[in-house]
Design a protein around this motif. Sequence first.
Motif, PDB file in Angstrom:
ATOM      1  N   SER A   1      51.693  66.342  21.735  1.00  0.00           N
ATOM      2  CA  SER A   1      51.804  67.757  21.363  1.00  0.00           C
ATOM      3  C   SER A   1      51.304  68.003  19.952  1.00  0.00           C
ATOM      4  CB  SER A   1      53.255  68.223  21.494  1.00  0.00           C
ATOM      5  OG  SER A   1      53.676  68.162  22.842  1.00  0.00           O
ATOM      6  N   ARG A   2      51.769  67.224  19.003  1.00  0.00           N
ATOM      7  CA  ARG A   2      51.369  67.436  17.615  1.00  0.00           C
ATOM      8  C   ARG A   2      49.903  67.086  17.393  1.00  0.00           C
ATOM      9  NH1 ARG A   2      56.428  65.618  13.677  1.00  0.00           N
ATOM     10  NH2 ARG A   2      57.961  67.083  14.555  1.00  0.00           N
ATOM     11  N   PHE A   3      49.419  66.039  18.068  1.00  0.00           N
ATOM     12  CA  PHE A   3      48.010  65.670  17.944  1.00  0.00           C
ATOM     13  C   PHE A   3      47.123  66.825  18.399  1.00  0.00           C
ATOM     14  CE2 PHE A   3      44.090  64.105  19.896  1.00  0.00           C
ATOM     15  CZ  PHE A   3      43.558  63.334  18.864  1.00  0.00           C
ATOM     16  N   GLU A   4      47.403  67.369  19.563  1.00  0.00           N
ATOM     17  CA  GLU A   4      46.551  68.428  20.103  1.00  0.00           C
ATOM     18  C   GLU A   4      46.699  69.728  19.323  1.00  0.00           C
ATOM     19  OE1 GLU A   4      46.749  68.814  24.347  1.00  0.00           O
ATOM     20  OE2 GLU A   4      46.625  66.651  24.666  1.00  0.00           O
ATOM     21  N   LEU A   5      47.917  70.045  18.879  1.00  0.00           N
ATOM     22  CA  LEU A   5      48.107  71.247  18.076  1.00  0.00           C
ATOM     23  C   LEU A   5      47.322  71.159  16.771  1.00  0.00           C
ATOM     24  CD1 LEU A   5      51.927  72.005  18.538  1.00  0.00           C
ATOM     25  CD2 LEU A   5      50.026  73.501  19.175  1.00  0.00           C
ATOM     26  N   GLN A   6      47.397  70.011  16.111  1.00  0.00           N
ATOM     27  CA  GLN A   6      46.712  69.856  14.836  1.00  0.00           C
ATOM     28  C   GLN A   6      45.192  69.852  15.020  1.00  0.00           C
ATOM     29  OE1 GLN A   6      48.134  66.516  12.580  1.00  0.00           O
ATOM     30  NE2 GLN A   6      47.290  67.311  10.671  1.00  0.00           N
ATOM     31  N   LEU A   7      44.717  69.183  16.053  1.00  0.00           N
ATOM     32  CA  LEU A   7      43.279  69.153  16.321  1.00  0.00           C
ATOM     33  C   LEU A   7      42.772  70.553  16.662  1.00  0.00           C
ATOM     34  CD1 LEU A   7      40.656  67.559  16.718  1.00  0.00           C
ATOM     35  CD2 LEU A   7      41.366  67.133  19.089  1.00  0.00           C
ATOM     36  N   ASN A   8      43.487  71.246  17.533  1.00  0.00           N
ATOM     37  CA  ASN A   8      43.074  72.590  17.932  1.00  0.00           C
ATOM     38  C   ASN A   8      43.068  73.549  16.743  1.00  0.00           C
ATOM     39  OD1 ASN A   8      42.817  71.721  20.565  1.00  0.00           O
ATOM     40  ND2 ASN A   8      44.822  72.467  21.211  1.00  0.00           N
ATOM     41  N   ALA A   9      44.089  73.449  15.906  1.00  0.00           N
ATOM     42  CA  ALA A   9      44.174  74.331  14.738  1.00  0.00           C
ATOM     43  C   ALA A   9      43.028  74.068  13.775  1.00  0.00           C
ATOM     44  CB  ALA A   9      45.514  74.142  14.033  1.00  0.00           C
ATOM     45  N   ALA A  10      42.669  72.812  13.611  1.00  0.00           N
ATOM     46  CA  ALA A  10      41.621  72.447  12.654  1.00  0.00           C
ATOM     47  C   ALA A  10      40.259  72.968  13.086  1.00  0.00           C
ATOM     48  CB  ALA A  10      41.574  70.938  12.484  1.00  0.00           C
ATOM     49  N   ILE A  11      39.932  72.852  14.358  1.00  0.00           N
ATOM     50  CA  ILE A  11      38.584  73.241  14.797  1.00  0.00           C
ATOM     51  C   ILE A  11      38.484  74.724  15.119  1.00  0.00           C
ATOM     52  CG2 ILE A  11      38.138  70.925  15.681  1.00  0.00           C
ATOM     53  CD1 ILE A  11      38.447  71.979  18.493  1.00  0.00           C
ATOM     54  N   ALA A  12      39.625  75.424  15.149  1.00  0.00           N
ATOM     55  CA  ALA A  12      39.596  76.853  15.456  1.00  0.00           C
ATOM     56  C   ALA A  12      39.173  77.699  14.261  1.00  0.00           C
ATOM     57  CB  ALA A  12      40.961  77.320  15.947  1.00  0.00           C
ATOM     58  N   VAL A  13      39.254  77.145  13.047  1.00  0.00           N
ATOM     59  CA  VAL A  13      39.017  77.958  11.846  1.00  0.00           C
ATOM     60  C   VAL A  13      37.683  77.657  11.181  1.00  0.00           C
ATOM     61  CG1 VAL A  13      41.473  78.285  11.404  1.00  0.00           C
ATOM     62  CG2 VAL A  13      40.305  76.311  10.412  1.00  0.00           C
ATOM     63  N   ILE A  14      36.861  76.818  11.795  1.00  0.00           N
ATOM     64  CA  ILE A  14      35.540  76.522  11.248  1.00  0.00           C
ATOM     65  C   ILE A  14      34.514  76.641  12.375  1.00  0.00           C
ATOM     66  CG2 ILE A  14      36.352  74.998   9.406  1.00  0.00           C
ATOM     67  CD1 ILE A  14      35.711  72.609  11.123  1.00  0.00           C
ATOM     68  N   PRO A  15      33.236  76.909  12.038  1.00  0.00           N
ATOM     69  CA  PRO A  15      32.210  76.932  13.092  1.00  0.00           C
ATOM     70  C   PRO A  15      32.220  75.629  13.878  1.00  0.00           C
ATOM     71  CG  PRO A  15      31.335  77.813  11.047  1.00  0.00           C
ATOM     72  CD  PRO A  15      32.698  77.249  10.716  1.00  0.00           C
ATOM     73  N   PHE A  16      31.975  75.730  15.177  1.00  0.00           N
ATOM     74  CA  PHE A  16      32.133  74.558  16.027  1.00  0.00           C
ATOM     75  C   PHE A  16      31.183  73.429  15.638  1.00  0.00           C
ATOM     76  CE2 PHE A  16      31.710  72.050  19.953  1.00  0.00           C
ATOM     77  CZ  PHE A  16      33.045  71.737  20.153  1.00  0.00           C
ATOM     78  N   GLU A  17      29.981  73.771  15.182  1.00  0.00           N
ATOM     79  CA  GLU A  17      29.055  72.709  14.784  1.00  0.00           C
ATOM     80  C   GLU A  17      29.620  71.889  13.629  1.00  0.00           C
ATOM     81  OE1 GLU A  17      24.518  72.143  13.100  1.00  0.00           O
ATOM     82  OE2 GLU A  17      24.950  73.706  14.569  1.00  0.00           O
ATOM     83  N   GLU A  18      30.267  72.566  12.700  1.00  0.00           N
ATOM     84  CA  GLU A  18      30.907  71.840  11.603  1.00  0.00           C
ATOM     85  C   GLU A  18      32.043  70.975  12.124  1.00  0.00           C
ATOM     86  OE1 GLU A  18      33.257  72.786   7.399  1.00  0.00           O
ATOM     87  OE2 GLU A  18      32.020  74.343   8.335  1.00  0.00           O
ATOM     88  N   ALA A  19      32.784  71.495  13.114  1.00  0.00           N
ATOM     89  CA  ALA A  19      33.866  70.711  13.716  1.00  0.00           C
ATOM     90  C   ALA A  19      33.325  69.459  14.397  1.00  0.00           C
ATOM     91  CB  ALA A  19      34.632  71.572  14.723  1.00  0.00           C
ATOM     92  N   VAL A  20      32.180  69.585  15.061  1.00  0.00           N
ATOM     93  CA  VAL A  20      31.567  68.428  15.715  1.00  0.00           C
ATOM     94  C   VAL A  20      31.230  67.352  14.688  1.00  0.00           C
ATOM     95  CG1 VAL A  20      29.502  67.620  16.941  1.00  0.00           C
ATOM     96  CG2 VAL A  20      30.668  69.697  17.686  1.00  0.00           C
ATOM     97  N   GLN A  21      30.597  67.764  13.595  1.00  0.00           N
ATOM     98  CA  GLN A  21      30.102  66.807  12.606  1.00  0.00           C
ATOM     99  C   GLN A  21      31.200  66.231  11.725  1.00  0.00           C
ATOM    100  OE1 GLN A  21      26.559  68.128  10.490  1.00  0.00           O
ATOM    101  NE2 GLN A  21      26.090  69.548  12.132  1.00  0.00           N
ATOM    102  N   ARG A  22      32.191  67.061  11.396  1.00  0.00           N
ATOM    103  CA  ARG A  22      33.197  66.626  10.428  1.00  0.00           C
ATOM    104  C   ARG A  22      34.485  66.123  11.067  1.00  0.00           C
ATOM    105  NH1 ARG A  22      34.778  70.171   5.784  1.00  0.00           N
ATOM    106  NH2 ARG A  22      35.188  68.093   4.909  1.00  0.00           N
ATOM    107  N   VAL A  23      34.741  66.508  12.325  1.00  0.00           N
ATOM    108  CA  VAL A  23      36.026  66.161  12.944  1.00  0.00           C
ATOM    109  C   VAL A  23      35.847  65.367  14.235  1.00  0.00           C
ATOM    110  CG1 VAL A  23      38.213  67.040  13.839  1.00  0.00           C
ATOM    111  CG2 VAL A  23      37.092  68.218  11.926  1.00  0.00           C
ATOM    112  N   LEU A  24      35.183  65.944  15.231  1.00  0.00           N
ATOM    113  CA  LEU A  24      35.182  65.349  16.563  1.00  0.00           C
ATOM    114  C   LEU A  24      34.451  64.010  16.614  1.00  0.00           C
ATOM    115  CD1 LEU A  24      34.691  68.547  18.768  1.00  0.00           C
ATOM    116  CD2 LEU A  24      36.810  67.367  18.153  1.00  0.00           C
ATOM    117  N   LEU A  25      33.205  63.950  16.122  1.00  0.00           N
ATOM    118  CA  LEU A  25      32.482  62.679  16.158  1.00  0.00           C
ATOM    119  C   LEU A  25      33.112  61.623  15.249  1.00  0.00           C
ATOM    120  CD1 LEU A  25      28.730  63.784  16.358  1.00  0.00           C
ATOM    121  CD2 LEU A  25      30.209  62.952  18.187  1.00  0.00           C
TER     122      LEU A  25
END
Length: 305
Positions: A109-133
């Motif tokens: 629960s906390r992992f997904e909440l924190q991940l979702n919150a982080a990528i919701a406030v920045i452009p998705f391309e930035e989320a891909v490069q800085r978070v997801l990959l």
Amino acid sequence: MNKHRIHRVAKLTGLSKDVIRVWERRYSLVKPSRSANRYREYSDEDVSLFRFLKEELDRGQTIGGLAMEGRDSLLQRMRASSIPKQQELAPHSSLLDELISRLDPLDKSRFELQLNAAIAVIPFEEAVQRVLLPLQRRVGELWHEGQVNIAVEHYVTKIIQQKLFAVINQLPANEFGPRVVIACPTGEYHEIGAQAVTYLAASRGCHVYYLGPNLPLTDLETLCDRVHPDLILLSLTESKSNEEADHLLHELRTLSQRWHVAVGGKGACAMEHLLENTGIELLDDLGALHNRLANLASTRQRAFH
């Protein structure tokens, strides 16, 4: 694809909320949707366009002159000149540390909440490069070191894949964009990198065919005979023996005689010395990929003028 309210757009672009409203009303380059509460909501593409407009103004252009080009033309120019700044590629280290801490023991629960919150406030391309990959790489390294269970590694991989495909499915299909075929050859099962490339190519107006992992190159060639791609992008993540590398290069040379072929990933970088004078491009980082996609978009744009 993320939606951003106007205060967030102002923070992401450096433009004031008043300027954003005036440009929206007077020049109609951006038409935000409305939330259930009637708040303006701007897309990632809108944010990128605002950034591009600001950069053009800094170079001496006028907003009136830019508006006369029209949104579609500006988006094409934006994609053709879209080369990421190095600082945008830096992983979000503190966030990654916090996310990793939620995996052992697994706090879903906390992992997904924190991940979702982080990528919701920045452009998705930035989320891909800085978070997801970077998250995928970190978890993969921890699994290899025996610090994370394989089931947890699979769980994180599937979460990232879901987010990539959810956004890819929202991107408009560009029938007239450069045709790009993306795949992982036989023996290549790690497809996160290829999926991220699919998103980046599609978001730049390419007409993308994503074929997934473990694809025999003979079958890839059959498909390319039908779709006539402008570029074939192959993800190579696994290290190969000399015999395997020679066999793969033989197949790639056959493809490259008919179409433009580029390879990326750790496995491709390990073969860099073998790729010289083969006609096969090596895209050894995201910057090189961005440049290649920009050149592809620019070439297609010139072909239509």
